[in-house]
Design a protein around this motif. Structure first.
Motif, PDB file in Angstrom:
ATOM      1  N   THR A 240       0.883  -1.224   0.154  1.00  0.00           N
ATOM      2  CA  THR A 240      -0.003   0.002  -0.062  1.00  0.00           C
ATOM      3  C   THR A 240       0.908   1.211   0.164  1.00  0.00           C
ATOM      4  O   THR A 240       1.734   1.552   1.066  1.00  0.00           O
ATOM      5  CB  THR A 240      -0.751   0.128   1.045  1.00  0.00           C
ATOM      6  OG1 THR A 240      -1.773  -1.086   1.256  1.00  0.00           O
ATOM      7  CG2 THR A 240      -1.844   1.190   1.327  1.00  0.00           C
ATOM      8  N   VAL A 241       0.895   2.082  -1.157  1.00  0.00           N
ATOM      9  CA  VAL A 241       1.725   3.011  -1.350  1.00  0.00           C
ATOM     10  C   VAL A 241       1.297   4.376  -0.623  1.00  0.00           C
ATOM     11  O   VAL A 241       0.295   4.643  -0.498  1.00  0.00           O
ATOM     12  CB  VAL A 241       1.914   3.528  -2.857  1.00  0.00           C
ATOM     13  CG1 VAL A 241       3.139   4.650  -2.982  1.00  0.00           C
ATOM     14  CG2 VAL A 241       2.613   2.262  -3.457  1.00  0.00           C
ATOM     15  N   ALA A 242       2.209   5.069   0.264  1.00  0.00           N
ATOM     16  CA  ALA A 242       2.034   5.996   1.010  1.00  0.00           C
ATOM     17  C   ALA A 242       2.197   7.319  -0.004  1.00  0.00           C
ATOM     18  O   ALA A 242       1.716   8.143  -0.127  1.00  0.00           O
ATOM     19  CB  ALA A 242       2.997   6.313   2.413  1.00  0.00           C
ATOM     20  N   SER A 281       5.874   2.410   1.218  1.00  0.00           N
ATOM     21  CA  SER A 281       4.591   2.241   2.121  1.00  0.00           C
ATOM     22  C   SER A 281       4.876   3.235   3.107  1.00  0.00           C
ATOM     23  O   SER A 281       3.950   3.201   3.941  1.00  0.00           O
ATOM     24  CB  SER A 281       4.804   0.955   2.641  1.00  0.00           C
ATOM     25  OG  SER A 281       6.024   0.603   3.446  1.00  0.00           O
ATOM     26  N   LYS A 282       5.950   3.934   3.240  1.00  0.00           N
ATOM     27  CA  LYS A 282       6.262   4.968   4.339  1.00  0.00           C
ATOM     28  C   LYS A 282       6.196   6.357   3.818  1.00  0.00           C
ATOM     29  O   LYS A 282       6.382   6.596   2.553  1.00  0.00           O
ATOM     30  CB  LYS A 282       7.506   4.818   4.980  1.00  0.00           C
ATOM     31  CG  LYS A 282       7.639   3.330   5.591  1.00  0.00           C
ATOM     32  CD  LYS A 282       9.137   3.167   5.961  1.00  0.00           C
ATOM     33  CE  LYS A 282       9.158   1.676   6.825  1.00  0.00           C
ATOM     34  NZ  LYS A 282       8.752   1.723   7.927  1.00  0.00           N
ATOM     35  N   VAL A 308       2.282  -9.851  -7.366  1.00  0.00           N
ATOM     36  CA  VAL A 308       2.925  -8.857  -7.230  1.00  0.00           C
ATOM     37  C   VAL A 308       2.260  -7.598  -8.074  1.00  0.00           C
ATOM     38  O   VAL A 308       1.901  -7.960  -9.207  1.00  0.00           O
ATOM     39  CB  VAL A 308       4.417  -8.926  -7.948  1.00  0.00           C
ATOM     40  CG1 VAL A 308       5.243  -7.652  -7.874  1.00  0.00           C
ATOM     41  CG2 VAL A 308       5.125  -9.938  -6.958  1.00  0.00           C
ATOM     42  N   ASP A 309       2.157  -6.303  -7.621  1.00  0.00           N
ATOM     43  CA  ASP A 309       1.764  -5.130  -8.532  1.00  0.00           C
ATOM     44  C   ASP A 309       2.443  -3.850  -8.282  1.00  0.00           C
ATOM     45  O   ASP A 309       2.169  -2.968  -8.841  1.00  0.00           O
ATOM     46  CB  ASP A 309       0.224  -4.902  -8.263  1.00  0.00           C
ATOM     47  CG  ASP A 309      -0.162  -4.298  -7.184  1.00  0.00           C
ATOM     48  OD1 ASP A 309       0.646  -4.155  -6.363  1.00  0.00           O
ATOM     49  OD2 ASP A 309      -1.292  -4.555  -6.763  1.00  0.00           O
ATOM     50  N   GLN A 310       3.572  -3.963  -7.394  1.00  0.00           N
ATOM     51  CA  GLN A 310       4.255  -2.765  -7.154  1.00  0.00           C
ATOM     52  C   GLN A 310       5.696  -2.867  -6.877  1.00  0.00           C
ATOM     53  O   GLN A 310       6.162  -3.590  -6.312  1.00  0.00           O
ATOM     54  CB  GLN A 310       3.710  -1.799  -6.018  1.00  0.00           C
ATOM     55  CG  GLN A 310       4.004  -0.488  -5.931  1.00  0.00           C
ATOM     56  CD  GLN A 310       3.657   0.347  -6.952  1.00  0.00           C
ATOM     57  OE1 GLN A 310       2.339   0.197  -7.339  1.00  0.00           O
ATOM     58  NE2 GLN A 310       4.388   1.063  -7.471  1.00  0.00           N
ATOM     59  N   THR A 311       6.609  -2.204  -7.527  1.00  0.00           N
ATOM     60  CA  THR A 311       8.018  -1.946  -7.010  1.00  0.00           C
ATOM     61  C   THR A 311       8.611  -0.678  -7.795  1.00  0.00           C
ATOM     62  O   THR A 311       7.711  -0.008  -8.478  1.00  0.00           O
ATOM     63  CB  THR A 311       8.754  -3.249  -7.625  1.00  0.00           C
ATOM     64  OG1 THR A 311      10.081  -3.329  -7.109  1.00  0.00           O
ATOM     65  CG2 THR A 311       9.028  -3.194  -9.176  1.00  0.00           C
TER      66      THR A 311
END
Length: 312
Positions: A240-242, A281-282, A308-311
């Protein structure tokens, strides 16, 4: 992949911009070179920064941040005339930042001095990007320092309007390792009339420049690496992207931390992807974390085996 395995903690020196991102919620210390140095140290490496700040309150705060976080500040210069760099940041949406990079500022006038030369000569690798070479002074200083570098690492990091095709081509020719994102590899491909998939473009970049390694980050589709052992890919990690500030910088720092210790390519990519995802995520470009948290993240990812869906 040819790599170096120092007997002690690996050391990098980062050349370029040190500044404050002026976010809607307040200011945060940043600049890609400083971010890379910070994350490399967070993971257990040694970092030095070659840059320049003003003799002002922001400059004093930035120097204090560097020292308090264990980075070597001996090559961090002070300018009597120009102010410490600032970058007002706005968001196109909740995740995607846009930047207004103020010019001219102190980091536009980095000089070559004894402290900078000592920092470079003692490092296992030097990291630099295209933004810092928007001035002739910095381009001259960088070219002088690169003579004494063991491994030269270019993070292309294009920031309009502060680059030209000829500038980027010259920087790439001076590099041993080049990192690009998926947008940058296609722009570079157009310059050279290359065609094909991301992986084919990455191979063209690697072979045409005779690099030690070429790294491609491609958002939700993971990351890829081309080196003497072939193509290596990793799909990334679901988070979950901050926000995405500093995520790419942390990816590069983590990759180099493993690479300079002689770790195999696939594990370098996995580790770098984990750090990039953890940082995303931070909030902010320089969040607090450590090696144990990265390992816990990797172990949890193996256990959960999620799609996977985020890097970064």
């Amino acid at each position: 992949m040819t790599s170096i395995a120092p007997a002690v903690a690996p050391k990098i020196v980062c050349f370029g911009e040190t500044l404050f991102d002026l976010l809607p919620e307040g200011k945060q210390i940043g600049g890609a070179p400083l971010n890379v140095a910070y994350h490399f140290h967070q993971l257990g490496g040694l970092s030095s920064i070659v840059s320049r700040v003003g003799r002002d309150a922001l400059g004093a705060e930035l120097i204090q941040f560097v020292r308090e976080n264990g980075l070597d500040s001996v090559a961090l210069q002070k300018d009597d005339d120009l102010e410490t760099g600032t970058v007002p940041v706005t968001f196109l949406n909740s995740l995607t930042p846009t930047y207004e990079i103020v010019s001219p500022v102190a980091w536009d006038q980095i000089e070559v001095n004894d402290a900078a030369r000592r920092a470079v000569s003692s490092a296992d690798a030097m990291v630099f990007g295209s933004l810092a070479t928007r001035t002739s002074q910095n381009l001259k200083s960088l070219s002088s320092l690169l003579i004494d570098v063991k491994v030269r690492v270019l993070d292309v990091n294009l920031r309009a309007p502060f680059f030209t095709q000829s500038q980027i081509e010259a920087l790439m020719r001076q590099a041993d390792i080049v990192k690009v994102n998926d947008e940058e590899i296609h722009l570079i491909g157009k310059w050279y009339n290359w065609s094909g998939t991301d992986e084919e473009l990455l191979r063209e970049l690697y072979e045409s420049l005779e690099l030690k390694a070429a790294i491609l980050t491609r958002g939700k589709n993971g990351a890829a690496l081309m080196d003497s052992t072939g193509l290596h890919e990793h799909p990334g990690f679901k988070v979950t992207v901050a926000d995405t500030i500093g995520a790419g910088d942390s990816f590069l720092a983590a990759f180099l931390y493993q690479y300079l210790r002689g770790v195999v390519p696939q594990r370098c990519l996995a580790y770098a992807g984990a750090v990039g995802a953890l940082v995303a995520s931070k909030t902010g470009g320089t969040p607090t974390y450590n090696e144990s948290e990265v390992q816990a993240f990797l172990n949890a990812a193996k256990t959960n085996a999620k799609t996977v869906d985020q890097t970064y």
